[in-house]
Design a protein around this motif. Structure first.
Motif, mmCIF file in Angstrom:
data_model
loop_
_atom_site.group_PDB
_atom_site.id
_atom_site.type_symbol
_atom_site.label_atom_id
_atom_site.label_comp_id
_atom_site.label_asym_id
_atom_site.label_seq_id
_atom_site.Cartn_x
_atom_site.Cartn_y
_atom_site.Cartn_z
ATOM 1 N N ARG A 161 0.822 -1.211 0.000
ATOM 2 C CA ARG A 161 0.000 0.000 0.000
ATOM 3 C C ARG A 161 0.851 1.253 0.000
ATOM 4 N NH1 ARG A 161 -3.118 -0.943 4.648
ATOM 5 N NH2 ARG A 161 -1.975 0.705 5.694
ATOM 6 N N LYS B 111 2.950 3.471 8.203
ATOM 7 C CA LYS B 111 2.712 4.536 9.174
ATOM 8 C C LYS B 111 3.003 4.010 10.579
ATOM 9 C CE LYS B 111 -0.325 8.211 10.473
ATOM 10 N NZ LYS B 111 -1.638 8.783 10.550
ATOM 11 N N ALA C 171 -5.715 6.191 14.375
ATOM 12 C CA ALA C 171 -6.800 5.524 13.629
ATOM 13 C C ALA C 171 -6.290 4.815 12.380
ATOM 14 C CB ALA C 171 -7.869 6.545 13.262
ATOM 15 N N ASP C 172 -5.296 5.404 11.683
ATOM 16 C CA ASP C 172 -4.796 4.706 10.483
ATOM 17 C C ASP C 172 -3.305 4.346 10.600
ATOM 18 O OD1 ASP C 172 -3.895 7.268 10.377
ATOM 19 O OD2 ASP C 172 -4.343 7.601 8.257
ATOM 20 N N THR C 173 -2.864 4.104 11.848
ATOM 21 C CA THR C 173 -1.473 3.702 12.064
ATOM 22 C C THR C 173 -1.321 2.201 11.812
ATOM 23 O OG1 THR C 173 -0.937 5.465 13.616
ATOM 24 C CG2 THR C 173 0.267 3.422 13.901
ATOM 25 N N ASP C 174 -0.237 1.812 11.132
ATOM 26 C CA ASP C 174 0.010 0.388 10.853
ATOM 27 C C ASP C 174 0.702 -0.290 12.031
ATOM 28 O OD1 ASP C 174 -0.838 0.469 8.065
ATOM 29 O OD2 ASP C 174 0.907 1.747 7.771
ATOM 30 N N TYR D 47 -8.827 1.057 18.288
ATOM 31 C CA TYR D 47 -8.455 1.535 16.942
ATOM 32 C C TYR D 47 -8.010 0.430 15.985
ATOM 33 C CZ TYR D 47 -8.136 5.545 20.059
ATOM 34 O OH TYR D 47 -8.396 6.482 21.024
ATOM 35 N N THR E 213 -5.322 -1.252 15.668
ATOM 36 C CA THR E 213 -3.967 -1.093 15.109
ATOM 37 C C THR E 213 -3.398 -2.489 14.840
ATOM 38 O OG1 THR E 213 -3.752 0.857 16.494
ATOM 39 C CG2 THR E 213 -1.723 0.001 15.522
#
Length: 470
Positions: A11, A15, A77-80, A103, A105
């Motif tokens: 992707r 992050k 919220a969009d951390t890998d 979240y 994660t």
């Protein structure tokens, strides 16, 4: 786990949210920032964050790392991947739990100090604190120093493939069996033992080892062999030092205490600490160690305690300058080998290789197990070499001849970046030292030695499987 990373990888950049801008947090940030990752660091100390931001291209946020509002502001919220490496076990555990339950994660890593947590695996399970992977820097350092005491000739001893393979650094010296001879001499000199020289550092420059390379006095030689053969190879590479018996430790903190506990069964151990309370605690916890209350930079005390008979002296306090001074004093007093723990990386390079035999940067020793988790591609282990300048990776080869650029090919057909060498392969639990005509098969664990860190990315990309494989 690694499947997750593959998805992330396709992707685009990963992050990563790092909690804690201390020694471990900032070293990890430094290692990862150069690899096109998107990094945010949270710490309650704004000054630390400012210093980090001056040096590195990342985002920072001042606040309590265990508070949901702070995590949200940092973009959880969009951390890998969450790396919770603050000084507090409790903050790290709570942050992992929140990251998982609020979240989703995907990957959560926590630094844990207290053995009480570490000894109870269920604490980290998905029913409890949801930690995918825990690291304990103090334990990693203790194991690392123990290896150096076990092999007194070595500057570094690192293990791969669940301990089956070791990579060892030694310094060649005038009059030693290798100096003045080409590397090809090794093969004739010990035909029955498989080993390979993975790299040579001469006056801080990396030299790619060929059969015709002549070893010089002072060269730092990295060789790779099956762990079972390490002793024999060391014996051929340099005169064997007599085994270590007497160990002196200065600093009874987390690392000093763990080390004394680990060593006291097999060695004669003395530990010195300045603080009377600490000494009382050490005396109650250690059964076979002599605990001395005093100053590790006190020359008189050193002489009284027969520093000249010490085989390995370890300065492990929290103070870099004290560690350097006491190690220098110990060396001057006749200790055979001295080691100083040094947090500031600028000091490490100044000191290593002079009168102090080994300057250890805790963050560089610790970081390998973390990086293996964060790397792209399927990386099982990473070790930082020469204080972070070079790296050794254990990469797992996947795919087939069509989807992979390494599987089904001989080593001399693989397009390795300049300065990278393949040292060994583990296949089905068996160790094979790599030769130019060795063919790599799917699921092989390949040990790759990289003399400059910026090539790591290229090596990982080389091992990645084309999309057809997924």
């Amino acid at each position: 786990q690694h499947g997750l990373l593959h998805q992330v990888e396709r992707r685009g950049s990963v992050k990563i949210l790092i909690l804690g801008a201390g020694q471990v947090g900032s070293t990890v940030a430094e290692s990862l920032v150069s690899e096109s990752n998107d990094i945010t660091v949270i710490d309650s100390d704004g000054e630390k964050l400012r210093q980090l931001q001056d040096r590195l291209d990342l985002r920072t946020l001042t606040g309590n790392a265990a508070h949901p509002s702070v995590l949200e502001q940092a973009g959880i919220a969009d951390t890998d991947m969450l790396l919770a490496v603050t000084q507090s076990d409790e903050v790290n555990l709570v942050a992992c739990k929140l990251a998982a339950s609020l979240y989703n994660t995907p990957t959560r890593i926590a630094r844990i100090r207290a053995t009480d947590y570490l000894n109870r695996e269920t604490v980290f399970s998905t029913d409890n604190f949801c930690v995918d992977f825990s690291i304990c820097p103090e334990q990693i350092l203790t194991d690392y120093i123990t290896k150096l005491i076990e092999f007194p000739e070595a500057l570094q001893v690192l293990e791969f493939a669940d301990g089956k393979i070791s990579l060892v650094a030694v310094r060649a010296f005038e009059g030693g069996p290798l100096v003045g001879k080409p590397l090809s001499f090794l093969r004739t000199h010990m035909p029955q033992v498989e080993t390979r020289v993975a790299a040579i550092f001469r006056q801080d420059r990396a030299i790619i080892p060929e059969g015709s390379t002549v070893v010089q006095d002072g060269d730092e030689i990295f060789f790779i062999a099956a762990t079972a053969n390490i002793r024999r190879v060391l014996k051929e590479m340099r005169r064997m030092d007599k085994p270590s018996k007497r160990i002196m430790i200065v600093g009874g903190g987390n690392i000093g205490r763990r080390l004394a506990k680990t060593l006291e069964r097999d060695y004669q151990v003395k530990i010195i600490d300045f603080n009377k309370k600490s000494c009382a605690k050490l005396a109650s916890e250690l059964t076979n160690t002599l605990v001395l209350c005093g100053d590790g930079t006190d020359e008189k005390l050193m002489q009284q305690e027969h520093i000249g008979e010490v085989d390995m002296f370890c300065a492990l306090t929290n103070d870099d300058e004290n560690n350097i001074m006491s190690a220098l004093l110990a060396k001057q007093g006749g200790a055979r080998k001295v080691l100083a723990l040094i947090n500031r990386s600028a000091y490490v390079d100044l000191v290593q290789g002079g009168k102090i035999d080994i300057a250890l940067s805790p963050a560089h020793v610790t970081i390998g197990s973390l990086l293996a988790y964060v790397r792209q591609g399927d990386v099982a282990a990473v070790h930082s070499l020469r204080r972070g300048a070079a790296e050794a990776l254990e990469v797992i080869a996947h795919g087939d001849r069509n989807s992979s650029r390494v599987v089904g090919r001989r080593i001399d057909q693989i397009d390795l970046p300049k300065g990278a060498t393949i040292g060994a392969i583990v296949r089905g639990g068996e160790v094979a030292i790599a030769h130019h005509d060795t063919v790599i098969e799917a699921e092989d664990h390949v040990i790759v030695f990289v003399t400059e860190k910026r090539m790591v990315n290229k090596v990982e990309k080389l091992f990645q499987v084309g999309l057809g494989f997924f």
